[in-house]
Structures are given as C-alpha cells and as structure tokens.
Design an enzyme around this catalytic site. Structure first.
Site, mmCIF file in Angstrom:
data_model
loop_
_atom_site.group_PDB
_atom_site.id
_atom_site.type_symbol
_atom_site.label_atom_id
_atom_site.label_comp_id
_atom_site.label_asym_id
_atom_site.label_seq_id
_atom_site.Cartn_x
_atom_site.Cartn_y
_atom_site.Cartn_z
ATOM 1 N N THR A 74 -6.437 32.202 -33.428
ATOM 2 C CA THR A 74 -7.143 33.455 -33.693
ATOM 3 C C THR A 74 -6.163 34.495 -34.218
ATOM 4 O OG1 THR A 74 -8.505 32.866 -31.817
ATOM 5 C CG2 THR A 74 -8.833 35.043 -32.739
ATOM 6 N N SER A 87 -31.456 24.035 -34.524
ATOM 7 C CA SER A 87 -30.029 24.168 -34.840
ATOM 8 C C SER A 87 -29.443 22.846 -35.292
ATOM 9 C CB SER A 87 -29.257 24.639 -33.611
ATOM 10 O OG SER A 87 -29.615 25.942 -33.303
ATOM 11 N N HIS A 109 -13.214 28.196 -17.873
ATOM 12 C CA HIS A 109 -12.718 29.568 -17.673
ATOM 13 C C HIS A 109 -13.865 30.544 -17.421
ATOM 14 C CE1 HIS A 109 -12.833 30.192 -22.318
ATOM 15 N NE2 HIS A 109 -13.941 30.616 -21.786
ATOM 16 N N HIS A 110 -15.107 30.049 -17.576
ATOM 17 C CA HIS A 110 -16.256 30.888 -17.186
ATOM 18 C C HIS A 110 -16.563 30.731 -15.705
ATOM 19 C CE1 HIS A 110 -17.477 31.776 -21.387
ATOM 20 N NE2 HIS A 110 -16.917 30.613 -21.627
ATOM 21 N N ASP A 115 -29.492 22.803 -54.365
ATOM 22 C CA ASP A 115 -30.235 23.282 -53.189
ATOM 23 C C ASP A 115 -29.537 22.693 -51.973
ATOM 24 O OD1 ASP A 115 -32.415 23.834 -51.201
ATOM 25 O OD2 ASP A 115 -33.467 24.441 -53.015
#
Lengths: 288, 532
Positions: free
Chosen positions: B334, B176, B308-309, B112
């Site tokens: 990537t 989370s 970069h945002h 589990d």
C-alpha cells in the site's frame, strides 16, 4: 472512429441480441427464495411460490440454453468465443471449489479446534462430565447414541462408481474427437448411468443413516458437517448428471464436431470437479 | 461481419438507434450492451447510496444527543445493519462494477463484455436482492439487527427478516461471481492486438485482481450464511457449542470473505485514482509495473490476515502475532502505491479540476484511514479499541471517504466521455469542498470518542461524548445534503452541459480518450484497434 484502424487479425466477436431470459431468471430465483422463507417459517403459500419460481426457471433455462445451442450449431462461435467459454467455465469451477472450501473449513475447524476445546475446559467435570474429544462427536450435550458412516461399505462403492464415470466420460470425449459417434453415445450413456447409480446408492445410504445409525442432520456437529458436505456434493452430482443427459441428448441429435464441442468439455470438466470433491469427502468425512 | 447479429449502427453517435426490437423500459431490461449495463449499475448504486445514506442519517439523528431520542434500540440496530449491508453490497460494489462495464471494453479495445447476456443477469439480480432486504423491514420483528457482519449466535435467534437477508446475500453473491467471471474473461481474452497485459490501463489491472478476489471470496460468504440458515431451521450445530460447533467458526468463515472484501472495495478505487492522477499531472503513472505487483501482493496477503478482526475472541497469542505481522505487511505494497501516486504528481504540470481534487482528497484521507488501520492491526492496541468508534472512524475513512471519493473522481473524470457533455466545474468544486469538510467533521471526531471508549452499535452514550457526537451528526447531515448537489450537477451535465471534447483531458492517454469520440458510440471497437 479508429485513427489507426488497420485490419485486426481477429474476426468479429459474437455479441448477442437483447433478450428477456435474464430478468426471467431473476424473477424465478426471487419467487423461489420468497417461497423458501415462507416454508421455513411455517407460513402458507410458500410451496406455491417455490413451484411457480421453479417453472419459470425451467422455462427460462430451456429458452436461454436453446438460444445458445442454436447459435453454437449455427457456427456463430469461433475459436475466439471458445476461449472465452474456457475461461468462464474455469473460473466458475474455481468459485465452486471455494464454496466447498467453506464447508471443508468448517469440518477441519470443528475437528481440530472446537471439539477438543470443548473437552478441555477447566471445569469440564461440572459442565459436561465424561465428554471427551473424540471424533466423530455430536457435541457435549447430545444424549443419544449414534454410529458414524463407515467408509468401506457403500461410500467405497460410490467412490468406485464416480471414479469409473470419470474414466467413461474421458473415453467418450476421446471418441468424440476421433468422430466415433456410436462409442461416444455408449460411453456417455455409461457415465450418466454411473452418476445416477451413485445418487441411488447415496439415497439408500441416507436412509440407512436415518433409520439404523440414528445419524441425522441434527446429530450435533458430526451430523451437520456430514450431511452438509455430502448433501451439497450430491446436489452437484444431480446437476452434473442432468447436464450430462442434455449433452447425451445433443450427441444423439448429431450435435458437436471433433473440433467444436465445448459444451461437452465444460460438462466433463464439471464432472471431474465433482469427482475430485468426492475424493476429498471420502478421505476427510468418511475415512479419516 | 455477416455472422454477427447486432452489427448495426456503427458510426452513429446517437444512443437511440435500434436495440434489438425492444424499446422503453424493456430496452433497459433486455439490454446486452456494456454501456447500458454500466449505466444501470451506476444509477442503481446511486439510489442505494441515498437509501443507505438515509439510514445513516437516522443513526446520526439518534446519536445527536445522549439518551434515547427518536428511535427504539431495536430499530437503531436494524439501521446500522442495513446501512452497512446496503452501502457495501448495494452502493460501493455496484458502482465500481458500473465503472468496469463502461470502461474495461473501451480501455482494452473490446467490442463488448465477453458474456453480454450474463452481464445483463449480473445486474438484474441486484434489484431483486435489494427488494428482499427491503421486504425484511415489513416482516414480523422487522429487519435483522445483527450488524452487517451477521455474527452467530444472534443471527440464529433473529426473526424471519434474517432469512430474507440470507437469501439476499446469496443473490448478491451470485451477481458478483457472474460479473467477476465476465470481467476476468473479457480482460484475458478480448484485449486488442498489441494490448499486452502490461500495457493495460491500471484500472483494468486492479479490476482483474478484484474479480479474482470476488470469485474466491463470495462463495465462502455464501457458505457461511448457508450454515446460518441450516442452524436456524434444520437443527444443525455449526455455530452451537452444545452440539460441538462454535460461534467463533462463523467469524472465521465470515472474515475469510470479509477481509478480501475490503480490497474488493479498495482496489477498483485505486484503479480509478491511478487513471486520474496521471491525467492531471500530465505525466505517465510513476512505477506502473510496481503498481501491478503491489496490487497482486495486496490481493494475496488479503487471504491470510482475516483474524485481525477477531483479536478479542480468545485466540492464542501465537495466532494473534501471526495475523498482526501479516496485516502490518500489507502496509508495504500500500505504501508503494501511495508513493507512486505522489511521485506521479512530483514535477508534473498539475491542474486541479474536480476529478483531480477528489483524487488528491482520496490520497490524503485514504492514507489517514490506512494509518489508523495500521494502529488497529496491532493486537495489543486493538484489544482496547475493538468495537469502539475508533474502528468506525477507521473503516469510514477507507470506505466512505476512500472508495466514495474515488467514485466521485471517476464520475467527474469520465462523465464527458459517457454523456458527451461537461459538468459545471464551479459546482463540482463546491461539491468537493462541501463533501470534504463535512465528511471530515463526521468521522475525524469519531477517533476521539472511540479512543475515549465509546462503543459502536449502541443508540445511547454517556454525557461526556456529547460534543463529539454533535459535531459528527452535523457533519453527516451536511455530507448527506451535499450529495443532492452532486445529483443536480450530473443531471445538469446530461441535460444542458457544454459539449465535451473527444479528448477532454489533455493528459488522459487510454483508448477511450484517444480512439473514441465523446459521447462514446453505442457500439465501440467492433473492429479492434491495433496497439503499437
């Protein structure tokens, strides 16, 4: 089911029974948060919701931790489960480190970037004449006088208290491993006492800041970072001291064995973490 | 096994043996079984997918024609905010945690999850967090209309709904973090003998790294919204320049969380694709080790690219250059991944069942979203495109298409193992083609309106954008309706699907296919297999 089911070297891993405590915890948190929103916005009934949620939370913790302690004392956990607890606690402490990192990041940002930037605008003399990039700063529009908290008074004493408590908890751990129970109880008691003393000193320091230094949560960005960082740290010391007291109670009840006491170690790790955070606070919030 | 409490019921293939004395709804509320909890996560995320999708429909309905048509601008902003928050935190993340719960113990041969009770709490926090978000709609002033990024100073000025959202984010973060600690511990400590780290299925690897990212990033978000809360109610000045703070500070802290969050969503999707493509190519995954290293490299880089945002906030050029180069560097690992997936298919004995169709769809469309990401990583270009529909198109290609298609691929792939029954292959293919055509209709044209300068998060637009927006809205309605077909396919499979084989896909080689029957028994691997 297993096509090549040879006997595995591991024994069975303990998988607990279904239980209602988690959902109770969710309900408790929900009630407390709902209540907090009501209180923050001046609506009625908020405190009742917070109190109800807190009661449910306490009950849930008693029952859940009670189950875990019974399982531990009933020797349901072996070496294999113990390793899980170690990984779990390590990553929990890592998540706490990152939580404090956000506030330390804010402190470094305002000291290195935002306050100097605000003082070096092109038409500064028209916007806020006389504002200079000095730390501590409560920002360009803060009118009142305030004094920063000096490092070498109470904070230095608090540093000494926490560092000593790190030593005493280590001595207690050593005593537990050597099965010297009287020494274990004594030094664990010292640890709790040092932690509680720290909290009293900090409460006194806050009172001093508010009544004599005019240093408040609302004192611009210095007050914001000062009280958020030391406040969240103080909250963690409180939680740590409560956990240590529970461990002390369990020690007095004869729990733990020289080779089976992860609850003790986990709390000790947490206590050392709180200690290290304080050193960061002492250097970057109080001293430099 | 005498010391083990729930050692009942092995060899059973029935789900409904004893569940610790609880039955009915209480069975699901109190369960400590990773399969039950995985199912709960997946259904919760699908419901949230429909809720967030309904909000997207409102957005597209309003944007169908220029001028204000259906909703007022404030409500439009609430829709874009809640659509983003619900899709990210309520739909995509829980969906992949559901996969993790179902699959990780079976793939590594564990009985589990490591902390079964905490696993239950990780899930059961979510509905309460969602309820806080929903309550905010009924508060004075409604839900916050600040955008899912919750930038200060707008958040400091919002009404009571903002407080509900802040606490919801706290709860989602707790969920989370607990879920991630569980996953990390399970993978590090509960692997079967012989299941070395470098023998694990890639899905487990991507989740191990995702969980690490979550533990590192979620507390930072909690810190950011806590500062928002104290700025709102306790007079702090973190985001207030008058007190020496800076609204841009919020953006830095948020995106320090926000960029790893992008990979928190993408990496488990990569893991699913890395299981599906080899199975239908009947070849082992090409470059397994390089996949592991590429995943780790992406995770490390994700912590040094956040600004970069924020190219348009007035950063020094040196800062822009650093974040630009660091961001473009992510294209390398990537690229390794995309190359490996293609090389896995190369000269494979390919077949195109629904999971493989979605995986190939993912491969094309995620790569397209990656390329537009590369375009946006260039500071000089991004300053033109910032906050336009080009950005909306970019991140919907990687999230709404990338992550969602990987989710569909995974569900069609593992549904036979979970339920013991096959879905309708013909309807599955219909679902794939309808989804693919409509979602591209929705988002491909947004590149054009974005390049032409249409700003995001505005309910009205000039006439010149009308054609693109009409196409986009029709595509969105079509995609939304197609998902009811998906619901029907899943329900039909559960109720009356053909019986699935234990190893339904001949190319699948992980433990859940080779060592367990279909459906997987309620308790699997109570005695661990030895992997040779």
């Amino acid at each position: 089911m297993a096509h090549e089911a040879t006997a595995a070297p591991h024994q069975h891993y303990y998988v607990p029974q279904p239980m209602p405590w988690p959902i109770m915890g969710s309900i408790a948190l929900w009630l407390m948060m709902l209540g907090a929103v009501f209180v923050f916005n001046g609506m009625s009934g908020g405190w009742i919701s917070i109190a109800a949620g807190f009661m449910v939370l306490l009950y849930m913790m008693f029952r859940w931790f009670g189950d875990v302690i019974r399982e531990s004392e009933g020797m349901k956990y072996g070496r294999w489960e113990d390793v899980s607890f170690r990984w779990g606690m390590s990553f929990f402490i890592f998540s706490e480190v990152m939580f404090f990192a956000a506030f330390f990041g804010a402190l470094f940002y305002v000291r290195v970037l935002s306050v100097p930037d605000l003082a070096s605008l092109q038409n500064n003399e028209y916007l806020w004449p006389g504002f200079a990039a000095l730390w501590p700063s409560a920002g360009p529009t803060f009118e009142q006088k305030f004094s920063p908290m000096a490092a070498w008074g109470l904070p230095a004493i608090n540093t000494l208290l926490l560092l000593s408590s790190g030593v005493t908890v280590t001595i207690a751990h050593w005593a537990l491993k050597e099965n010297k129970r009287a020494m274990l109880n004594l030094f664990l008691f010292f640890t709790v006492a040092l932690g509680v003393t720290f909290l009293f000193v900090q409460a006194y320091e806050y009172g001093h800041a508010y009544s004599e230094l005019n240093l408040k949560l609302t004192t611009g960005v210095y007050g914001s970072t000062f009280f958020m960082l030391t406040g969240f740290h103080g909250f963690h010391v409180t939680v740590g001291a409560i956990m240590l007291s529970v461990i002390l109670g369990r020690c007095l009840a004869g729990h733990f064995k020289p080779d089976h006491h992860f609850a003790f170690e986990g709390v000790a790790w947490y206590w050392h973490f709180v200690d290290v955070v304080w050193l960061g606070l002492f250097i970057f919030v109080y001293w430099l | 096994m005498s010391a083990v409490v729930d050692s009942h019921g092995h060899g059973h293939e029935h789900h409904h043996d004893h569940h610790g004395g609880y039955s009915g709804i209480m069975r699901w509320i109190t369960t400590t079984n990773h399969k039950d909890i995985g199912t709960l996560y997946l259904w919760f995320s699908f419901i949230m997918f429909l809720v967030g999708g309904a909000m997207a429909m409102v957005i597209r309905l309003e944007l169908f024609s220029p001028g204000l048509q259906w909703v007022n601008p404030d409500f439009f902003n609430q829709m874009t905010t809640m659509h983003g928050l619900i899709m990210v935190f309520g739909a995509i993340m829980p969906a992949f945690v559901g996969f993790a719960n179902w699959l990780i113990p079976m793939q590594i041969g564990a009985p589990d999850m490591a902390f079964a009770r905490m696993n239950n709490w990780s899930f059961w926090i979510l509905p309460f967090a969602a309820s806080l978000l929903v309550i905010s709609f009924f508060m004075p002033g409604g839900a916050p209309g600040v955008g899912w990024t919750m930038y200060a100073p707008l958040t400091v000025q919002m009404g009571i709904g903002m407080d509900f959202t802040i606490f919801a984010v706290h709860l989602l973060g707790m969920s989370s973090i607990m879920g991630s600690i569980n996953i990390i511990t399970t993978i590090l400590n509960l692997r079967a003998p012989g299941m070395t780290l470098m023998r694990m299925p890639l899905f487990c690897w991507t989740w191990l790294i995702t969980a690490y990212l979550l533990v590192a990033a979620m507390p930072v978000l909690a810190g950011a919204v806590t500062m928002t809360l104290t700025d709102r109610h306790f007079g702090t000045s973190f985001f207030n320049a008058a007190g020496g703070g800076d609204p841009v500070l919020y953006q830095h802290i948020f995106w320090f969380f926000g960029h790893p969050e992008v990979y928190i969503i993408a990496l488990p999707a990569f893991g699913v694709i890395s299981q599906v493509i080899p199975a239908f190519s009947r070849k082992p995954l090409f470059g397994y080790a390089s996949m592991v290293y590429a995943t780790s490299a992406i995770a490390i880089l994700s912590f040094i690219v956040w600004a970069h945002h924020m190219y348009t906030v007035g950063m020094p050029v040196t800062g822009q250059l650093f974040f630009m180069y660091a961001t473009t560097l992510i294209a390398v690992p990537t690229g390794v991944k995309v190359f490996n997936w293609v090389a896995t298919m190369w000269k494979g004995a390919l077949s195109f069942e629904t999971p493989m169709l979605f995986a190939i769809g993912f491969l094309f469309l995620f790569t397209l979203g990656g390329f537009t990401g590369l375009v946006l990583s260039l500071a000089a270009v991004d300053i033109q495109l910032h906050d336009t529909y080009y950005v909306v198109a970019h991140f919907h290609y990687v999230m709404a298409i990338g992550a969602v298609f990987a989710g569909f691929a995974g569900i069609y792939f593992w549904l036979p193992k979970w339920t013991g029954r096959m879905y309708d292959e013909k309807l599955g293919k219909w679902h794939f083609w309808l989804s693919t055509i409509f979602i591209n209709m929705t988002f491909f044209v947004q590149h054009f309106s974005g390049l032409a300068g249409m700003p995001r998060r505005v309910p009205d637009y000039p006439l010149m954008f009308e054609t693109w927006n009409k196409i986009s809205s029709i595509g969105a309605f079509g995609f939304g309706l197609s998902q009811f077909l998906f619901l029907y396919i899943v329900l039909k499979a559960i109720r009356s699907g053909e019986k699935a084989k234990d190893k339904q896909w001949e190319g699948a080689d992980s433990l859940e296919w080779t060592h367990l029957p279909s459906p997987a028994p309620y308790h699997s691997f109570e005695t661990q297999p030895v992997i040779k």
